[in-house]
Design an enzyme around this catalytic site. Structure first.
Site, PDB file in Angstrom:
ATOM      1  CG  HIS A 129       0.981  37.242  23.506  1.00  0.00           C
ATOM      2  ND1 HIS A 129       2.224  36.978  22.975  1.00  0.00           N
ATOM      3  CD2 HIS A 129       1.150  38.287  24.358  1.00  0.00           C
ATOM      4  CE1 HIS A 129       3.100  37.833  23.469  1.00  0.00           C
ATOM      5  NE2 HIS A 129       2.485  38.627  24.317  1.00  0.00           N
ATOM      6  CB  ALA A 150       7.115  38.617  19.289  1.00  0.00           C
TER       7      ALA A 150
END
Length: 282
Positions: free
Chosen positions: A37, A32
């Site tokens: 990230h 996700a």
């Protein structure tokens, strides 16, 4: 982009591309993927010859079965994001069987007490699961550098402790928290919030910023009481914990010491969706 679903084929590939002085950067994730990230991955791409990203929702670090079941799984979207970022990324997206050889059981770890604070108090066994999966991934990837976000600051300290105690030759690099436009810390769990809840959740960071302002002149006790009162007056949130702690030991601060670094840590439930955040107070 190179995608591997099994550890044997990943190891073979890494062995084939590894040169004498080449480096491997590693970003472990549960998928996700969001901009936080991607920032970690971009840093790894800039600092290493090769970058491996793992996507694996690790069952042994969830003490709440419902949380594990509802954790967002968006593998194809994640692959699209990684491909757009850099086609040279190496993705490892294993099954539970591939990681745990069919036996998803956490090993016991001793993190010198770091595991007993905050998250450890409210999520029994959580850090045994974290230690188990991170150590396992490190054994498979054998990275030079590994990148973790500071939103999970307790986890970051625990990973550093695990690396030190196991004498692993891996540099653990903590990276700043990425925030949404309203300053909510980016998290995969944010995807489970409604648009209204997501906007309301800006209250978490707003509270931490006010804590930072109060820390210079007010006692830890008075600040904690103020935080608890602020959340008790806001029916949209359930405050699980608020702690001001020593950055190194994660022990709660009783009386401030000018020679120590402190952080505020918070965990909040919004419609039973658990959000955490932290801010440096020095």
């Amino acid at each position: 982009m190179h995608i591997f679903y099994g550890k044997a084929s990943l190891r073979d590939h890494l062995k084939s591309i590894k040169l004498a002085h080449s480096s491997i950067g590693f970003v472990p994730t549960m998928g996700a993927l969001h901009d936080g990230h991607l920032a970690l991955i971009q840093k790894s791409l800039q600092e290493n010859d090769n970058t491996v990203v793992s996507i694996f929702v690790n069952p042994t670090q969830f003490n709440n079965p419902e949380d594990l079941e509802k954790y967002p799984r968006t593998l194809q979207e994640d692959i699209n994001k990684l491909t757009a970022l850099n086609s040279n990324i190496i993705l490892y997206a294993p099954s539970v069987e591939d990681i745990y050889d069919g036996k998803p059981v956490a090993q016991p770890f001793d993190f010198d007490g770091l595991e007993n604070q905050m998250e450890g108090k409210f999520r029994p066994g959580h850090f045994n699961g974290v230690g188990t999966i991170v150590k396992r991934l490190f054994e498979i990837v054998e990275p030079t550098n590994a990148y973790f976000g500071e939103k999970d600051f307790q986890q970051l300290q625990i990973v550093k402790k695990m690396v030190a105690k196991n004498h692993l030759k891996i540099n653990i690099i903590g990276c700043p928290i990425y925030r949404e436009a309203n300053h909510l810390a980016m998290s995969s769990r944010n995807e489970r919030l409604s648009a209204q809840e997501r906007e309301q959740a800006s209250f978490i960071y707003k509270t931490l910023k006010e804590v930072n302002g109060k820390f210079e002149t007010q006692s830890v006790t008075s600040i904690s009481e103020w935080v608890q009162k602020s959340f008790s007056q806001n029916p949209n949130f359930e405050l699980e914990y608020f702690v001001i702690a020593d950055e190194a030991t994660l022990l709660p601060c009783i009386r401030k010491n000018k020679n120590k670094k402190y952080r505020a840590f918070i965990a909040v439930l919004v419609n039973n969706i658990r959000l955490i955040d932290t801010i440096s107070l020095n």
